[in-house]
Design a protein around this motif. Structure first.
Motif, mmCIF file in Angstrom:
data_model
loop_
_atom_site.group_PDB
_atom_site.id
_atom_site.type_symbol
_atom_site.label_atom_id
_atom_site.label_comp_id
_atom_site.label_asym_id
_atom_site.label_seq_id
_atom_site.Cartn_x
_atom_site.Cartn_y
_atom_site.Cartn_z
ATOM 1 N N LYS A 11 0.828 -1.207 0.000
ATOM 2 C CA LYS A 11 0.000 0.000 0.000
ATOM 3 C C LYS A 11 0.857 1.251 0.000
ATOM 4 C CE LYS A 11 -3.952 -2.093 -0.041
ATOM 5 N NZ LYS A 11 -4.790 -2.047 -1.262
ATOM 6 N N GLY A 12 1.957 1.215 0.721
ATOM 7 C CA GLY A 12 2.854 2.365 0.752
ATOM 8 C C GLY A 12 3.513 2.600 -0.598
ATOM 9 N N ILE A 13 3.892 1.511 -1.268
ATOM 10 C CA ILE A 13 4.504 1.636 -2.595
ATOM 11 C C ILE A 13 3.478 2.180 -3.587
ATOM 12 C CG2 ILE A 13 5.707 0.417 -4.432
ATOM 13 C CD1 ILE A 13 7.258 0.574 -1.795
ATOM 14 N N GLU A 14 2.231 1.743 -3.460
ATOM 15 C CA GLU A 14 1.182 2.222 -4.359
ATOM 16 C C GLU A 14 0.914 3.714 -4.171
ATOM 17 O OE1 GLU A 14 -1.979 -0.425 -3.399
ATOM 18 O OE2 GLU A 14 -1.301 -1.998 -4.785
ATOM 19 N N VAL A 15 1.084 4.190 -2.941
ATOM 20 C CA VAL A 15 0.934 5.631 -2.681
ATOM 21 C C VAL A 15 2.018 6.406 -3.427
ATOM 22 C CG1 VAL A 15 1.131 7.439 -0.920
ATOM 23 C CG2 VAL A 15 -0.241 5.402 -0.464
ATOM 24 N N LEU A 16 3.241 5.881 -3.402
ATOM 25 C CA LEU A 16 4.332 6.512 -4.145
ATOM 26 C C LEU A 16 4.017 6.538 -5.637
ATOM 27 C CD1 LEU A 16 7.559 5.016 -2.478
ATOM 28 C CD2 LEU A 16 6.679 7.336 -2.246
ATOM 29 N N GLU A 17 3.452 5.453 -6.130
ATOM 30 C CA GLU A 17 3.113 5.371 -7.549
ATOM 31 C C GLU A 17 2.059 6.419 -7.921
ATOM 32 O OE1 GLU A 17 0.914 2.347 -10.696
ATOM 33 O OE2 GLU A 17 1.473 1.621 -8.696
ATOM 34 N N LYS A 18 1.000 6.481 -7.130
ATOM 35 C CA LYS A 18 -0.103 7.387 -7.436
ATOM 36 C C LYS A 18 0.291 8.855 -7.288
ATOM 37 C CE LYS A 18 -3.624 3.996 -6.160
ATOM 38 N NZ LYS A 18 -4.653 3.600 -5.168
ATOM 39 N N SER A 19 1.228 9.127 -6.397
ATOM 40 C CA SER A 19 1.664 10.508 -6.173
ATOM 41 C C SER A 19 2.690 10.965 -7.205
ATOM 42 C CB SER A 19 2.274 10.645 -4.774
ATOM 43 O OG SER A 19 3.501 9.922 -4.684
ATOM 44 N N GLY A 20 3.236 10.006 -7.981
ATOM 45 C CA GLY A 20 4.253 10.344 -8.971
ATOM 46 C C GLY A 20 5.671 10.251 -8.449
ATOM 47 N N TRP A 21 5.820 9.952 -7.188
ATOM 48 C CA TRP A 21 7.161 9.895 -6.593
ATOM 49 C C TRP A 21 7.936 8.640 -6.990
ATOM 50 C CZ3 TRP A 21 10.446 12.953 -3.859
ATOM 51 C CH2 TRP A 21 9.950 14.208 -3.492
ATOM 52 N N LEU A 22 7.221 7.638 -7.465
ATOM 53 C CA LEU A 22 7.905 6.391 -7.802
ATOM 54 C C LEU A 22 8.911 6.595 -8.934
ATOM 55 C CD1 LEU A 22 7.746 3.500 -6.689
ATOM 56 C CD2 LEU A 22 6.269 2.923 -8.614
ATOM 57 N N LYS A 23 8.689 7.602 -9.764
ATOM 58 C CA LYS A 23 9.598 7.863 -10.892
ATOM 59 C C LYS A 23 11.001 8.222 -10.420
ATOM 60 C CE LYS A 23 8.374 12.781 -11.310
ATOM 61 N NZ LYS A 23 7.742 13.808 -12.162
#
Length: 302
Positions: A11-23
């Motif tokens: 869930k924490g990783i998905e938050v990064l993805e949705k916020s754009g920070w995963l890039k």
């Protein structure tokens, strides 16, 4: 804190993805565009698989009983165990490209029906991107220590296939225990097949046969006393000194040869090991001298 304490770290990783920070973490973000064999990974991309592995590990009762630091280490290993698929995935025999990865991530690239997808060598190639990822989330010195600790598990996580195919012998397990903590590696193996995911989860590969293989492996290494450390060398340097062998590189090589013989069950006690050396002394000494010279030659050449 997320990795160590969350019951569902995905869930924490998905938050990064949705916020754009995963890039900012391409080692992980690019997994969103890495396809997998539908036969072995019906759950989808390497990214989806990675999130499942993390959640499966978090649900492991043994994981919950570890220290915070140890949980951090093991969850980081789960997070990065397939980083190597970004560079070592092949589609119909051709290496995956950045263009294809980006196309799959954006939904603009569809693979041909029936495409054969493999990822040979992704285990060994995953060490470098893991090191790069760690340097993005912690100071360089700390990252180097964590990378050294995690690398052997990434390199050996596909040894699970040996267990599934023919089993892993005590000899092979003994050698493997010199590289990794076998209990820790087994936990990663179990997470990799979604052992602790809810029944019916797409991508969960745990079967009664695989469960039995894991249990048999755990029993074997526990009974051998190598589940948390490599087997103790039955023949030590002092034993060879007492037999007239001079300390030095060649003696070290002789001990390596004796350890290999120990793994091959040539002897099971120190007394038997010393007798084995006496009977095979000339051959062992010749091998150790040859290996010692080879090692020095390489060192001088470097």
């Amino acid at each position: 804190k997320l990795l160590a304490q969350s019951p569902k770290p995905s869930k924490g990783i998905e938050v990064l993805e949705k916020s754009g920070w995963l890039k900012h973490f391409p080692e992980l973000d690019d997994l969103r565009g890495v396809p997998q064999s539908r036969k072995f990974h019906p759950e989808g991309t390497a990214y989806t698989h990675t999130l499942q592995v993390m959640d499966s590990m978090a649900a492991d009762p043994k994981f919950r009983g570890l220290s915070i630091k140890e949980r951090h280490k093991r969850m980081l290993t789960a997070l990065g165990h397939d980083f190597g698929k970004v560079t070592h995935t092949q589609i119909d025999g051709e290496p995956i490209t950045k263009k294809i990865i980006n196309g799959i991530k954006s939904g603009q690239h569809n693979l041909p029906e029936g495409a054969k997808i493999t990822s040979h060598g992704h285990d060994k190639s995953g060490v470098k991107p893991m090191d790069s990822f760690l340097k993005k989330i912690m100071p360089a010195g700390q990252a180097a220590k964590w990378s050294t600790a995690i690398a052997p598990y990434i390199e050996n996580h596909m040894r699970r296939l040996d267990l599934q195919r023919d089993g892993i012998s005590l000899k092979a397990a003994s050698k493997l225990s010199k590289k990794v903590n076998l209990n820790e590696l087994e936990m990663l193996w179990r997470a990799d097949v979604g052992a602790n995911l809810p029944e019916g989860t797409i991508g969960k590969k745990m079967t009664p046969q695989l469960q039995s293989a894991f249990d048999d492996f755990a029993k074997m290494v526990t009974e051998a006393g190598i589940e948390n450390q490599p087997p103790k060398r039955l023949v030590q340097g002092r034993d060879l000194i007492n037999l007239g062998v001079k300390p030095g590189p060649e003696m070290g090589k002789a001990l390596d040869i004796l350890e290999e013989a120990q793994f091959n069950q040539k002897f099971k006690t120190t007394v038997e090991g010393i007798e084995y050396f006496k009977k095979n002394k000339d051959n062992i000494i010749k091998q150790s001298i040859r290996l010692g010279r080879f090692g020095r030659g390489r060192a001088e050449g470097q």
